[in-house]
Design a protein around this motif. Structure first.
Motif, short mmCIF file in Angstrom:
data_model
loop_
_atom_site.label_atom_id
_atom_site.label_comp_id
_atom_site.label_asym_id
_atom_site.label_seq_id
_atom_site.Cartn_x
_atom_site.Cartn_y
_atom_site.Cartn_z
N ARG A 227 16.12 79.51 98.24
CA ARG A 227 15.50 79.06 99.48
C ARG A 227 14.52 80.14 99.94
O ARG A 227 14.61 81.28 99.53
CB ARG A 227 16.56 78.83 100.57
CG ARG A 227 17.49 77.66 100.29
CD ARG A 227 18.41 77.39 101.48
NE ARG A 227 19.34 78.49 101.72
CZ ARG A 227 19.50 79.10 102.88
NH1 ARG A 227 18.78 78.75 103.93
NH2 ARG A 227 20.38 80.08 103.00
N GLY A 228 13.61 79.74 100.82
CA GLY A 228 12.69 80.71 101.40
C GLY A 228 11.32 80.69 100.74
O GLY A 228 11.02 79.83 99.91
N SER A 229 10.49 81.67 101.12
CA SER A 229 9.11 81.69 100.61
C SER A 229 8.56 83.11 100.64
O SER A 229 9.02 83.97 101.39
CB SER A 229 8.22 80.78 101.45
OG SER A 229 8.13 81.24 102.80
N LEU A 230 7.53 83.30 99.83
CA LEU A 230 6.77 84.55 99.77
C LEU A 230 5.30 84.22 99.82
O LEU A 230 4.82 83.40 99.03
CB LEU A 230 7.09 85.33 98.49
CG LEU A 230 6.10 86.47 98.13
CD1 LEU A 230 6.19 87.61 99.15
CD2 LEU A 230 6.36 86.99 96.72
N ILE B 222 4.60 81.20 97.36
CA ILE B 222 5.66 80.75 96.47
C ILE B 222 6.82 80.27 97.32
O ILE B 222 7.40 81.05 98.09
CB ILE B 222 6.11 81.89 95.53
CG1 ILE B 222 4.94 82.36 94.67
CG2 ILE B 222 7.27 81.43 94.66
CD1 ILE B 222 5.24 83.59 93.85
N ASP B 223 7.13 78.99 97.21
CA ASP B 223 8.25 78.40 97.95
C ASP B 223 9.38 78.11 96.98
O ASP B 223 9.15 77.53 95.91
CB ASP B 223 7.79 77.12 98.65
CG ASP B 223 8.79 76.65 99.70
OD1 ASP B 223 9.96 76.39 99.33
OD2 ASP B 223 8.41 76.52 100.88
N ALA B 224 10.57 78.51 97.35
CA ALA B 224 11.71 78.30 96.45
C ALA B 224 11.95 76.83 96.15
O ALA B 224 12.53 76.49 95.11
CB ALA B 224 12.97 78.92 97.05
N ALA B 225 11.49 75.94 97.03
CA ALA B 225 11.67 74.51 96.81
C ALA B 225 10.66 73.94 95.82
O ALA B 225 10.83 72.81 95.33
CB ALA B 225 11.55 73.76 98.14
N ASP B 226 9.63 74.70 95.50
CA ASP B 226 8.58 74.23 94.59
C ASP B 226 9.00 74.54 93.15
O ASP B 226 8.50 75.47 92.52
CB ASP B 226 7.25 74.90 94.93
CG ASP B 226 6.07 74.29 94.21
OD1 ASP B 226 6.30 73.50 93.27
OD2 ASP B 226 4.92 74.61 94.56
N THR B 227 9.91 73.75 92.63
CA THR B 227 10.43 74.01 91.29
C THR B 227 9.36 73.81 90.21
O THR B 227 9.44 74.42 89.15
CB THR B 227 11.64 73.12 91.00
OG1 THR B 227 11.28 71.75 91.20
CG2 THR B 227 12.80 73.47 91.94
N SER C 287 7.33 75.48 85.73
CA SER C 287 6.36 74.87 84.83
C SER C 287 5.64 75.93 84.00
O SER C 287 5.38 77.04 84.47
CB SER C 287 5.32 74.08 85.64
OG SER C 287 4.20 73.75 84.84
N PRO C 288 5.28 75.58 82.75
CA PRO C 288 4.45 76.50 81.95
C PRO C 288 3.11 76.80 82.59
O PRO C 288 2.50 77.82 82.28
CB PRO C 288 4.27 75.74 80.62
CG PRO C 288 5.40 74.78 80.56
CD PRO C 288 5.67 74.37 81.98
N LEU C 289 2.65 75.94 83.49
CA LEU C 289 1.40 76.19 84.21
C LEU C 289 1.62 77.02 85.47
O LEU C 289 0.66 77.39 86.15
CB LEU C 289 0.72 74.87 84.57
CG LEU C 289 0.30 73.99 83.38
CD1 LEU C 289 -0.33 72.70 83.88
CD2 LEU C 289 -0.67 74.74 82.48
N GLY C 290 2.88 77.32 85.78
CA GLY C 290 3.21 78.15 86.93
C GLY C 290 3.83 79.46 86.47
O GLY C 290 3.26 80.18 85.65
N LEU C 291 5.03 79.74 86.98
CA LEU C 291 5.71 80.99 86.62
C LEU C 291 6.56 80.85 85.36
O LEU C 291 7.11 81.85 84.88
CB LEU C 291 6.59 81.47 87.78
CG LEU C 291 5.88 81.75 89.11
CD1 LEU C 291 6.85 82.39 90.09
CD2 LEU C 291 4.64 82.60 88.94
N ALA C 292 6.68 79.64 84.84
CA ALA C 292 7.38 79.40 83.56
C ALA C 292 8.80 79.96 83.55
O ALA C 292 9.27 80.47 82.53
CB ALA C 292 6.57 79.98 82.41
#
Length: 279
Positions: free
Chosen positions: A153-156, A172-177, A182-187
């Motif tokens: 939870r939470g955000s940065l 970066i939101d913890a809810a944004d899985t 995703s390989p296009l994100g933080l993988a």
């Protein structure tokens, strides 16, 4: 009750002593330890400490560093900074680095750990006059995976800016899985780090190419070669970006490239890292 702390740190060059000298003032729990000169008088090393050890919702840290012409300061921290859980208010760290022409500054804090349920903002602004140069890094760790405390939870919000030259901003939101996994994100990685060289004037092409080459060679030799890369998004900026599962391999690569950039860009002989990093 929220903590509000401010630190003003300035570097000057004493020509009679041929020494960089630090002076500071503070308000609240934020200060600088004794100046150290492990490399000789030209470079003043300082350790920034925040006695509470972390920030909770409502806390703010304001840091302003000024480097006068001819001075060279190096700033680090004794340990990670921490953004703890919040009931709703933001915890904010805001840093401003201002350099006169001919100044050098190294901004090398250890990582910022974002605990689950935090609401963190980490802002860095670099203002370099023509002829000034900065080497710095920003390292963020999401949760404590090794301790079984994931970032659920939470955000940065991260914001790094050299006005008119370079801007990196992301939430970066913890809810944004999708972003997190995703390989296009933080993988699936939970440490994101950037090492940067910012100049107040265009970096000569040969210097820029040499810095990129040495960084890319070190990336190729590391365990993070698939998730790290060096680029020059502007004639006044060189950046190494790294994703890693945990902090340690990312920090190891950043320290290697930092040392190589000092030699390549500033013609400084290799020196031992600040002693506080090994304590």
């Amino acid at each position: 009750m929220p903590w509000h702390a401010r630190l003003d740190l300035s570097y000057e060059r004493d020509e009679s002593l041929q020494r960089s000298i630090a002076r500071f003032s503070h308000n609240g729990p934020l200060r600088i330890l004794q100046s150290l000169y492990p490399e000789g008088d030209a470079v003043c090393h300082n350790v920034l400490i925040h006695p509470p050890g972390g920030l909770v919702g409502g806390d703010t840290l304001d840091i302003e560093v000024r480097a006068a012409r001819g001075s060279h300061g190096l700033i680090t921290t004794p340990g990670a900074s921490r953004f703890y859980r919040s009931e709703g208010e933001r915890a904010v760290q805001s840093t401003r680095l201002v350099l006169e022409g001919g100044a050098r500054l190294e901004w090398l804090p250890l990582e910022a750990i974002c605990y689950s349920a935090c609401r963190a903002e980490n802002r860095l602004r670099i203002e370099a006059a023509p002829g000034a140069e900065v080497i710095g890094w920003d390292v963020a760790a999401l949760g404590l995976p090794g301790a079984g405390q994931p970032f659920e939870r939470g955000s940065l919000l991260q914001h790094i800016e050299a006005p008119g030259v370079w801007l990196e901003r992301g939430r970066i939101d913890a809810a944004d899985t999708r972003l997190l996994n995703s390989p296009l994100g933080l993988a699936g990685q939970r440490c994101l780090a950037s090492l940067f060289f910012v100049a107040g004037s265009p970096i000569e092409r040969g210097r820029r190419d040499a810095a990129l080459e040495v960084a890319r060679n070190l990336v190729e030799a590391s365990t993070l070669q698939a998730s790290a890369g060096a680029t020059s998004p502007h004639a006044e900026v060189i950046v190494l970006r790294v994703l890693a599962p945990v902090v340690e391999p990312a920090m190891q690569l950043l320290r290697q490239v930092w040392s190589a950039w000092r030699a390549t860009l500033w013609d400084m002989q290799a020196s031992a890292p600040p002693r506080i990093w090994s304590m």
